[in-house]
Design an enzyme around this catalytic site. Sequence first.
Site, PDB file in Angstrom:
ATOM      1  N   GLU A  92       0.797  -1.231   0.000  1.00  0.00           N
ATOM      2  CA  GLU A  92       0.000   0.000   0.000  1.00  0.00           C
ATOM      3  C   GLU A  92       0.825   1.276   0.000  1.00  0.00           C
ATOM      4  O   GLU A  92       1.851   1.375   0.683  1.00  0.00           O
ATOM      5  CB  GLU A  92      -0.930   0.003   1.221  1.00  0.00           C
ATOM      6  CG  GLU A  92      -2.002   1.045   1.163  1.00  0.00           C
ATOM      7  CD  GLU A  92      -3.344   0.529   1.672  1.00  0.00           C
ATOM      8  OE1 GLU A  92      -4.278   1.332   1.731  1.00  0.00           O
ATOM      9  OE2 GLU A  92      -3.442  -0.662   1.994  1.00  0.00           O
ATOM     10  N   LYS A 128      -1.128  -0.662  -4.007  1.00  0.00           N
ATOM     11  CA  LYS A 128      -2.462  -0.474  -3.435  1.00  0.00           C
ATOM     12  C   LYS A 128      -2.692   1.002  -3.148  1.00  0.00           C
ATOM     13  O   LYS A 128      -1.920   1.643  -2.419  1.00  0.00           O
ATOM     14  CB  LYS A 128      -2.556  -1.300  -2.149  1.00  0.00           C
ATOM     15  CG  LYS A 128      -3.930  -1.797  -1.787  1.00  0.00           C
ATOM     16  CD  LYS A 128      -3.807  -2.790  -0.642  1.00  0.00           C
ATOM     17  CE  LYS A 128      -5.170  -3.225  -0.160  1.00  0.00           C
ATOM     18  NZ  LYS A 128      -5.052  -4.061   1.055  1.00  0.00           N
ATOM     19  N   THR A 152      -8.176   0.300  -3.675  1.00  0.00           N
ATOM     20  CA  THR A 152      -8.827  -0.182  -2.463  1.00  0.00           C
ATOM     21  C   THR A 152      -9.800   0.854  -1.909  1.00  0.00           C
ATOM     22  O   THR A 152      -9.969   1.934  -2.467  1.00  0.00           O
ATOM     23  CB  THR A 152      -7.750  -0.555  -1.422  1.00  0.00           C
ATOM     24  OG1 THR A 152      -8.359  -1.198  -0.302  1.00  0.00           O
ATOM     25  CG2 THR A 152      -6.984   0.671  -0.971  1.00  0.00           C
ATOM     26  N   PHE A 174     -15.234  -3.284  -0.724  1.00  0.00           N
ATOM     27  CA  PHE A 174     -15.226  -3.715   0.680  1.00  0.00           C
ATOM     28  C   PHE A 174     -16.615  -4.169   1.127  1.00  0.00           C
ATOM     29  O   PHE A 174     -17.452  -3.345   1.505  1.00  0.00           O
ATOM     30  CB  PHE A 174     -14.728  -2.570   1.560  1.00  0.00           C
ATOM     31  CG  PHE A 174     -13.226  -2.492   1.661  1.00  0.00           C
ATOM     32  CD1 PHE A 174     -12.408  -2.877   0.616  1.00  0.00           C
ATOM     33  CD2 PHE A 174     -12.626  -2.015   2.820  1.00  0.00           C
ATOM     34  CE1 PHE A 174     -11.034  -2.798   0.706  1.00  0.00           C
ATOM     35  CE2 PHE A 174     -11.256  -1.926   2.929  1.00  0.00           C
ATOM     36  CZ  PHE A 174     -10.458  -2.322   1.879  1.00  0.00           C
TER      37      PHE A 174
END
Length: 329
Positions: A92, A128, A152, A174
Amino acid sequence: MSKLEQLRRRTQVVADTGDIAAIRRYRPHDATTNPSLLYKAAQLPQYRPHLESALQWAESRGGDLAKVAALRLGVAIGIEILGIVPGVVSTEVDARLSFDTRATVEFARHLIALYEQQGVERERVLIKIASTWEGIAAASILEREGIRCNLTLLFSFCQAVACAEAGVTLISPFVGRILDWHQVNNRGTEFTAPSEPGVIFVRNIYQYYKSHSYDTVVMGASFRNTGEIEALAGCDRLTISPQLLQSLDEDSGTLDKGLTVELETRARPSRRLGEADFRFQLNGDAMATEKLAEGIRKFVTDQEQLEQLLWAEATGNRKINATTSSQTV
């Protein structure tokens, strides 16, 4: 045959963890990490050598000791994961850069350079990035350079459309966090896995992408129970925590039908979603707006906690010359 093995036959299983022992145990194809997982991993004794090595490397580089060490630690854990999984690892970008396109691009290039210096090909790493307008713009630049991205914190359909039009490699909608919001804001409503808002959201994106021949991979993420996973069996990829991987592995029942492709007849958008339209549509979705903001805040908090841990470790156990860290213990 366990439900986990049945799932593997229909979906690429990804481990949502930085726990090397769990990755060895459940043999996922890929693995994902984030600041929260790295912060937890840094406190485990088996990662002590990585932590010490990251601090030593940071001391030799100068600059903000804690930030540099955290970056190196993430790459080191990513490399160890790549020694186990046959596919890719997601690493990330600092969530504090979520609204800065240029800084995100530069950070991603640096991450890839660190991997390549250790002999890891860029094709085995997904960068990410939070699905803000600025993050998606950065991903578009990076993808053209051959740096593949995982977008994300994705909660709205406009984010999904913008990511596909930008040509990103993979998105992570998510599921569980969407359910969390609806449970708080719809007190008394009972949700079953196939009808959960997050499950429906991923199903709609999956159908839309397949209907319009987008190459972007859909990877459901953030699961609260195995029912959500089973309802999305057949999705391109699903990233699953060790606890839920264990539950699936211990369940010998039959995995239900799950997700199938039912091609839509809607025409493909004639143009990319512009910034004004994107921001307006995102603003109109209270759940997506709130969860995106909350997700970024939480990742920032965990990133800062990781840096505080590294700074405390360095100043408590080493004599160093670094004075530029802004962290306080």
